[in-house]
Design a protein around this motif. Structure first.
Motif, PDB file in Angstrom:
ATOM      1  N   ASP A 203       4.344 -53.308  60.842  1.00 45.92           N
ATOM      2  CA  ASP A 203       5.367 -52.939  61.815  1.00 45.92           C
ATOM      3  C   ASP A 203       5.743 -54.208  62.583  1.00 45.92           C
ATOM      4  O   ASP A 203       5.191 -54.505  63.632  1.00 45.92           O
ATOM      5  CB  ASP A 203       4.778 -51.864  62.749  1.00 45.92           C
ATOM      6  N   ASP A 205       8.225 -55.337  64.442  1.00 45.37           N
ATOM      7  CA  ASP A 205       8.682 -55.358  65.838  1.00 45.37           C
ATOM      8  C   ASP A 205       7.772 -54.542  66.753  1.00 45.37           C
ATOM      9  O   ASP A 205       8.031 -54.403  67.947  1.00 45.37           O
ATOM     10  CB  ASP A 205      10.132 -54.884  65.950  1.00 45.37           C
ATOM     11  N   ASP A 207       7.232 -51.385  67.205  1.00 47.84           N
ATOM     12  CA  ASP A 207       7.786 -50.225  67.915  1.00 47.84           C
ATOM     13  C   ASP A 207       7.193 -48.909  67.420  1.00 47.84           C
ATOM     14  O   ASP A 207       7.619 -47.830  67.807  1.00 47.84           O
ATOM     15  CB  ASP A 207       9.315 -50.191  67.800  1.00 47.84           C
ATOM     16  N   PHE A 209       7.331 -47.741  64.403  1.00 49.42           N
ATOM     17  CA  PHE A 209       7.917 -47.346  63.123  1.00 49.42           C
ATOM     18  C   PHE A 209       7.629 -48.448  62.116  1.00 49.42           C
ATOM     19  O   PHE A 209       8.139 -49.565  62.256  1.00 49.42           O
ATOM     20  CB  PHE A 209       9.437 -47.163  63.257  1.00 49.42           C
ATOM     21  N   PRO A 210       6.803 -48.164  61.086  1.00 48.09           N
ATOM     22  CA  PRO A 210       6.487 -49.199  60.097  1.00 48.09           C
ATOM     23  C   PRO A 210       7.769 -49.714  59.436  1.00 48.09           C
ATOM     24  O   PRO A 210       8.746 -48.965  59.302  1.00 48.09           O
ATOM     25  CB  PRO A 210       5.621 -48.463  59.079  1.00 48.09           C
ATOM     26  N   ASP A 211       7.755 -50.985  59.053  1.00 48.75           N
ATOM     27  CA  ASP A 211       8.931 -51.615  58.429  1.00 48.75           C
ATOM     28  C   ASP A 211       9.551 -50.755  57.326  1.00 48.75           C
ATOM     29  O   ASP A 211      10.769 -50.679  57.206  1.00 48.75           O
ATOM     30  CB  ASP A 211       8.547 -52.980  57.826  1.00 48.75           C
ATOM     31  N   ASP A 214      11.639 -48.241  59.040  1.00 49.12           N
ATOM     32  CA  ASP A 214      12.371 -48.674  60.234  1.00 49.12           C
ATOM     33  C   ASP A 214      13.705 -49.295  59.793  1.00 49.12           C
ATOM     34  O   ASP A 214      13.714 -50.348  59.159  1.00 49.12           O
ATOM     35  CB  ASP A 214      11.513 -49.718  60.986  1.00 49.12           C
ATOM     36  N   PRO A 217      13.865 -53.279  61.201  1.00 51.20           N
ATOM     37  CA  PRO A 217      12.440 -53.621  61.344  1.00 51.20           C
ATOM     38  C   PRO A 217      12.157 -54.780  62.294  1.00 51.20           C
ATOM     39  O   PRO A 217      11.011 -54.972  62.662  1.00 51.20           O
ATOM     40  CB  PRO A 217      11.998 -53.959  59.918  1.00 51.20           C
TER      41      PRO A 217
HETATM   42 CA    CA Z   1       9.096 -51.177  63.499  1.00 47.41          CA
END
Ligand code: CA
Ligand code: HEM
Ligand code: CA
Length: 227
Positions: A203, A205, A207, A209-211, A214, A217
């Protein structure tokens, strides 16, 4: 984990028991039934009388509660779903409805018999599996200086982080703010041991939400916070 009392060091000790068999490169789970001892609950719902009823915000009333497992009772006050009973004696005396006979049997006991009953119930205390001395490497001994990833983690115990594919490496001996020597159990390899850079966990960034799911991302927020 099988737990038993060891008279010599006078402590509870655990031992790992395999629920799978090794077949070539694979572990095959046995999937057999097993018995849980000492739960003390039928896991069913009962009407145990008005003293347990609960009015909801919409005006409806909950009349049935699931029998709370009594294991751990000695260290889980206050009692009842609402925590309104501060001691075990109080919560037993609160029983009515389907449990009325039980309450009457309890109050009909002599003081001394009631004390014995409460002593038993108070003895139902759960231990923390991750602090329990335990032979986790299966060498038949519980080490006082269990080495994990080259660091002395002290007493061998069931800490899941020691069992990871990439075991957690602790910071080890350090000083606290008072200048006292302590052992820091903070991991210095969190990313590797927790697999935070694995394809489906990464993840960038941060946040949550995994890449892989996302849409942006490298900008915090799902779809940059648009929706
Ligand atoms: Ca993310
Ligand atoms: C002498 C016999 C009994 C004893 C010593 C006893 C003891 C207790 C204790 C200590 C609790 C509180 C557990 C907690 O909050 O962690 C409890 C809750 C409960 N008991 Fe009993 N019990 C007895 C009989 C019964 C019977 C016969 C029934 C049902 C037919 C029953 C149903 C329940 C239910 C539903 C709760 C949960 C109440 C709630 O979540 O507010 N009990 N009992
Ligand atoms: Ca060992």
């Amino acid at each position: 984990m099988q737990v038993g009392y060891n008279d010599k060091p006078e402590r509870l000790e655990g031992k790992l028991v395999y629920l799978a068999d090794r077949k070539g490169d694979l572990w095959l789970p046995r999937r057999r039934a097993y018995t849980v001892r000492g739960l003390y609950s039928d896991l069913k719902y009962h009407d145990v009388g008005e003293a347990f009823y609960q009015m909801q915000f919409d005006g409806s009333v909950i009349r049935k509660w699931r029998t709370a497992p009594l294991w751990g009772l000695g260290s889980t006050a206050p009692y009842g779903h609402d925590g309104a009973s501060l001691c075990i004696d109080d919560v037993i005396r609160r029983h009515g409805g389907e449990a009325l006979q039980s309450r009457q049997a309890y109050t009909a006991l002599s003081r001394q018999e009631r004390r014995m009953m409460l002593d038993f119930l108070e003895s139902l205390v759960l231990y923390q599996t991750d602090r329990l001395p335990c032979d986790i490497d299966g060498d038949g001994k519980i080490s006082d200086h269990f080495m994990v990833a080259g660091m002395d983690t002290g007493l061998e115990r069931f800490n899941p982080e020691w069992l990871f594919k990439v075991p957690g490496k602790i910071e080890g001996p350090t000083e606290n703010v008072y200048g006292e020597k302590i052992t820091s159990f903070a991991l210095t390899n969190v990313r590797e041991s927790y697999g935070l850079d694995l394809e489906y966990l990464k993840d960038s960034d941060g946040d949550g939400f995994p890449d892989v799911i996302d849409p942006a991302p490298f900008k915090r927020g799902y779809k940059d916070g648009e929706n």
